[in-house]
Design a protein around this motif. Sequence first.
Motif, short mmCIF file in Angstrom:
data_model
loop_
_atom_site.label_atom_id
_atom_site.label_comp_id
_atom_site.label_asym_id
_atom_site.label_seq_id
_atom_site.Cartn_x
_atom_site.Cartn_y
_atom_site.Cartn_z
N ARG A 39 0.84 -1.18 0.00
CA ARG A 39 0.00 0.00 0.00
C ARG A 39 0.89 1.24 0.00
O ARG A 39 1.60 1.50 0.97
CB ARG A 39 -0.92 0.03 1.21
N GLU A 44 -4.80 2.65 -2.74
CA GLU A 44 -5.40 1.40 -2.29
C GLU A 44 -4.34 0.32 -2.19
O GLU A 44 -3.30 0.37 -2.86
CB GLU A 44 -6.49 0.96 -3.26
N ARG A 45 -4.61 -0.66 -1.36
CA ARG A 45 -3.70 -1.79 -1.23
C ARG A 45 -3.67 -2.55 -2.55
O ARG A 45 -4.70 -2.79 -3.18
CB ARG A 45 -4.15 -2.70 -0.09
N GLU A 46 -2.49 -2.94 -2.94
CA GLU A 46 -2.26 -3.56 -4.24
C GLU A 46 -1.65 -4.95 -4.10
O GLU A 46 -0.72 -5.16 -3.32
CB GLU A 46 -1.35 -2.66 -5.07
#
Length: 125
Positions: A39, A44-46
């Motif tokens: 992140r 956004e968290r990836e």
Amino acid sequence: QVQLVESGGGLVQAGSSLSLSCKASGRTISEYDMAWFRRASGKEREFVATFTRTGRIFYSESVKGRFTISSNITDNTVYLQMTGLKPEDTAVYSCAARGGSFVYVRTRSSEYEYWGQGTQVTVSS
């Protein structure tokens, strides 16, 4: 329950390499699909990479060819070897585990039950 602890993050220059570790305890990682997410600030968290309990490996396109995920059952540790680091790789990297039955490779963070605290990777230009 499985506990996950990441380590190995730090500040490096672009083009450098870094290896992250995800040490599991309580349960063996062979019972889980393991994955790395990241992140970046304000994003956004990836999904980064996964190593499933069946031995399948899958990478996001952004890291393919540069990052390598591996699993060491004896050490109960999952690794993420990163090379050719870029400033855009800067993020908090988290290890995640998913139990239950394996059906397919999963890339959604919501599909993973257990998480480490994360380790910061900063790549300077």
